[in-house]
Design an enzyme around this catalytic site. Structure first.
Site, short mmCIF file in Angstrom:
data_model
loop_
_atom_site.label_atom_id
_atom_site.label_comp_id
_atom_site.label_asym_id
_atom_site.label_seq_id
_atom_site.Cartn_x
_atom_site.Cartn_y
_atom_site.Cartn_z
N PHE A 175 0.81 -1.22 0.00
CA PHE A 175 0.00 0.00 0.00
C PHE A 175 0.84 1.28 0.00
O PHE A 175 0.49 2.26 0.64
CB PHE A 175 -0.97 0.02 1.21
CG PHE A 175 -1.45 -1.33 1.64
CD1 PHE A 175 -2.09 -2.17 0.74
CD2 PHE A 175 -1.24 -1.79 2.93
CE1 PHE A 175 -2.51 -3.43 1.14
CE2 PHE A 175 -1.66 -3.04 3.33
CZ PHE A 175 -2.30 -3.87 2.42
N CYS A 176 1.94 1.26 -0.73
CA CYS A 176 2.83 2.43 -0.80
C CYS A 176 3.34 2.84 0.56
O CYS A 176 3.65 4.01 0.78
CB CYS A 176 2.14 3.63 -1.43
SG CYS A 176 1.76 3.40 -3.16
N ASN A 177 3.39 1.92 1.49
CA ASN A 177 3.89 2.26 2.82
C ASN A 177 4.94 1.23 3.23
O ASN A 177 4.71 0.41 4.12
CB ASN A 177 2.73 2.32 3.82
CG ASN A 177 3.11 3.09 5.06
OD1 ASN A 177 4.26 3.00 5.51
ND2 ASN A 177 2.18 3.84 5.62
#
Ligand SMILES: *Cc1c(COP(=O)(O)O)cnc(C)c1O
Length: 800
Positions: A420-422
């Protein structure tokens, strides 16, 4: 299952449902990606566009006024006004973060103190700021390190060094810290009291240095500014800027309303405005710019200075209707604003989802779900409407998230998988070391692909997130999907995945549920190193051709084994079919060669020897002596005199009672099969220092190394077919000390035998023996690597 109390009245719930008829039988659970727009909002927006003559705000007062109206409305939503915050319109939260990264002024002595700090659990859009900030000092802080700033008392050292004594502000550098108000990975909400504390006292701890020189701050405290990534938070939470005063807030409106896209805001506090300086100008951002002289003057209005080019005027105007639509569908009550009601709704859904998933178990009692959150679902101030997890097999190993994505796609459940782009949150929750992440990257994993497991460790997770239009039924359906699929067999999951057309990116995934042959190894000389087959190999009635056709015997005619001569594993036989020789290699020795086939005439001595006392191998074996030269060479290698290399004479060997067996010099069966997925499971159970997985596999000295979706599927096999060759399972392989010898260096350890004994209640079994019934009846007498394994017959119940 948990309880659920609806925030919305029946009429409200009904009105909401009517706005999202287009969802049909899909289940949409990716509100952290974006929420959905109500259908009436589209009607109203298009009516408005049809009715008014909107044009460039520089031309039309009406358009310009509506844009200003939108600014007021935004500030009102966050409980503040233009005297405290400026609204800079941007494309999205990322663009807002980028402006802060680019324009934050670290002060005159930027190289003498001003630093950029960021929380580990941050979006990549925050990490990217590292590349723009005008300081060479970067520090990363864990969420707990940031929490150290909570409730800081006035007497701490930082205060003494004068963090907020305004007298010498001019001398100080500026530092910037960025963190998310709500983590888009776990849904964790950072206590916002930390903002004030950091602005007032600086940071209690400085985290881990990522870049920059050794010196720190030289005892001079900096002015600290807080950049709050609100993209995830404001979608379903009230950001009260009367109460908390971050210097910069970054927002994307589609996450709040679903429509319009393409617009976000950077909210800048008065304090923040003094340290945000922009170089570039374009469009309406200047009072004047001369083209034949190097002169320009920027607009005095703060927002205007940062809004290069023509604003997304139609989009911004539509925001006004978006705010209205939200209040219409979720009307504020006397006690609560619309967004507070939404907040409670999604929190309750998340709690219910979490409790429902947490109650799922495999038939052996093992938990089905591994969750990723900091505080559970007990406190709405710390946890938002997000549930992140991975699914586990009944033996505790991970199901790759891509498989869950496949299952979800087939069931029309829209969820997000991956990191999740994290990446920082992913690393923290998944307990990945920097080395693990590099290894995953080197194994070809990149963000947003479906390389979900590397060496059995997940590279990401599954996320379900909720919005005001999510219903309890949606959660139930998603939970039921997880329950039903993951309490069945891999074969059943495969059937489900293949029951519908999958999106292209997921097309490869179901294949993984099919067992495959990965490697073929033969052990030409009993107890010596493996020879790995490159592509394919011939089968004989005794097993793989040349497998355990030779042995080394001592002066008494006793066969050498690794039990007493661990260095045998360093003796590497290589079969060279072209030259017709068996090549022998040993560290620091010249290479030796013996012919693969020995003709009777040249045999030299015929030797009869008994070897080994164990019950399986006290058969009588007739061997042909391979000669003086290799015997002397072996004696040198192993520092033992009078060793001989024997070639098995017949393909048959006699038991003491005279029965002949179709078996080579292998101890028990024709073929030993080991499942790398089971070995990986074991390797993760072994508590001592890890070795590469291949090394652990090699300890088992298997002939056929296969891979299945979950560990121990091989224990169910009764009959299998590998590339058209049928094998019957003869039984489990009972493990001995041999697996405690690292086949790459000859060192002995207690593991993995100890772990096997512990995990299986003393039954030391691992891998299965296979045999071919009648080679002449088989479709092929050749077997190749990477063949599909087809299970023809299964035992009734899995046996451990
Ligand atoms: C979505 C999100 C972003 C990025 O938002 P964009 O609209 O893609 O710019 C940044 N941070 C968090 C926490 C988010 O949830």
């Amino acid at each position: 299952m948990g309880e659920f109390q609806d925030v919305f009245l029946p009429d409200e719930a009904k009105a909401i449902r009517n706005e999202f008829l287009r969802i049909k039988d899909n289940i949409y659970l990716d509100h952290a990606g974006t929420t959905l727009y109500p259908e009436s909002l589209i009607d109203i927006s298009s009516e408005m566009l049809k009715k008014h003559l909107f044009c460039n705000p520089h031309t039309s007062k009406l358009t310009g006024d509506l844009i200003d109206q939108a600014r007021y409305r935004i500030l009102q939503h966050f409980n503040t006004d233009a005297s405290e915050y400026a609204v800079v319109f941007v494309a999205n939260a990322t663009a807002a973060l980028k402006i802060v990264g680019e324009c934050f002024d670290f002060g005159e002595n930027a190289n003498n103190g001003g630093a950029f700090y960021y929380c580990q659990e941050n979006h990549t859009s925050v990490l990217g700021m590292r590349e723009l900030v005008r300081t060479n000092r970067l520090h990363v802080l864990t969420k707990d390190e940031i929490l150290k700033n909570l409730n800081i008392s006035k007497n701490i050292d930082i205060e003494k060094s004068g963090a907020l004594s305004d007298d010498d502000d001019q001398m100080k550098s500026n530092s910037l810290i960025a963190f998310s108000a709500q983590c888009n990975f776990s849904g964790y909400k950072m206590p916002l009291d930390t903002i004030k504390s950091i602005q007032k006292h600086g940071l209690a701890v400085r985290g881990t240095k990522i870049r920059g020189d050794e010196q720190q701050d030289n005892g001079v405290a900096n002015n600290f500014y807080v950049c709050l990534d609100c993209a995830s938070f404001v979608a379903t939470n009230l950001l009260d800027l009367r109460k908390y005063k971050p210097d910069f807030c970054c927002i994307s409106f589609y996450k709040m309303f679903g429509f319009p896209t393409g617009v976000g805001a950077l909210l800048v506090s008065k304090r923040g405005q003094s340290v945000l300086h922009k170089q570039y100008y374009g469009g309406g951002t200047v009072n004047t710019a001369m083209s034949r002289q190097d002169f320009h003057q920027k607009r005095p209005n703060f927002s205007t200075r940062f809004e290069d080019g023509t604003l997304q005027f139609l989009t911004i105007v539509a925001l006004l209707d978006s705010f209205r639509a939200l209040e219409r569908l979720v009307p504020p009550t006397n006690e609560q604003l619309s967004v507070q009601r939404i907040s409670l709704h999604v929190y309750r859904l998340a709690k219910y989802c979490y409790e429902s998933l947490a109650s799922l178990q495999h038939s052996n009692g093992a938990k089905l779900i591994k969750f990723y959150n900091h505080n559970g679902y007990e406190d709405i101030t710390l946890q938002g409407g997000i549930v992140t997890f991975n699914v586990l097999h009944d033996n505790g190993t991970y199901v790759g998230f891509a498989e869950v994505a496949c299952i979800a796609a087939v069931h029309n459940v829209l969820i997000r998988t991956g990191c999740f782009c994290n990446p920082g949150a992913c690393q923290w929750f998944l307990h990945l070391s920097n080395g693990d992440i590099r290894k995953q990257f080197e194994a070809g994993h990149v963000c947003s692909d479906y390389t979900d497991l590397v060496d059995g460790l997940p590279t990401g997770a599954v996320r379900m997130s909720f919005g005001y239009m999510t219903r309890i039924e949606d959660v139930d359906k998603a939970v039921t999907m997880i329950r039903d699929c993951y309490r069945t067999t891999a074969a059943e999951r495969l059937r489900i995945m293949e029951s519908k057309k999958l999106p292209d990116a997921l097309r490869q995934i179901p294949k993984r549920l099919r067992p495959k042959l990965k490697r073929i190894c033969i052990y030409p000389i009993k107890s010596c190193s493996a020879f790995e087959v490159a592509t394919e190999w011939a089968l004989t009635n005794t097993g793989l051709k040349y497998d355990r056709n030779w042995m080394i015997v001592d002066v008494n005619g006793m066969a050498l084994t690794q039990k007493h001569y661990t260095r045998l594993c360093l003796l590497k036989p290589i079969i060279n079919l072209d030259k017709g020789v068996l090549e022998l290699r040993f560290p620091n020795m010249r290479t030796m060669q013996v012919p693969l086939e020995m003709e009777d005439a040249k045999l030299g001595k015929r030797v009869e020897s008994t070897f080994c006392q164990t019950k399986v191998c006290n058969d009588l074996v007739e061997g042909l002596d391979c000669g003086e030269e290799v015997g002397a060479w072996l004696s040198d290698c192993l520092e033992t005199s009078a060793l001989r290399l024997l070639r098995q004479n017949a393909e048959r060997r006699r038991t003491p009672d005279g029965v002949t067996k179709d078996i080579s010099l292998a101890n028990q069966g024709q073929f030993l099969l080991v499942n790398s997925t089971s070995v990986r499971w074991l390797a993760h159970k072994v508590e001592v220092e890890r070795e590469p997985l291949e090394h652990t596999i090699d300890r088992f000295r298997a002939n056929l190394i296969m891979e299945t979706a979950s560990a121990f599927e091989e224990n169910e096999f009764e009959e299998i077919s590998v590339g058209g060759v049928n094998f019957k399972v003869d039984g489990f392989c009972t493990r001995c000390q041999m697996i405690c010898i690292n086949q790459h260096n000859g060192q002995k350890t207690n593991e993995p035998l100890r772990t096997i004994a512990r995990e299986f209640g003393g039954k030391i079994r691992f891998g299965v023996y296979l045999s071919i019934q009648d080679l002449s009846q088989q479709k092929s007498s050749i077997i190749s690597c990477s063949e599909k394994v087809i299970i023809k017959k299964k035992l009734k119940s899995m046996q451990y």
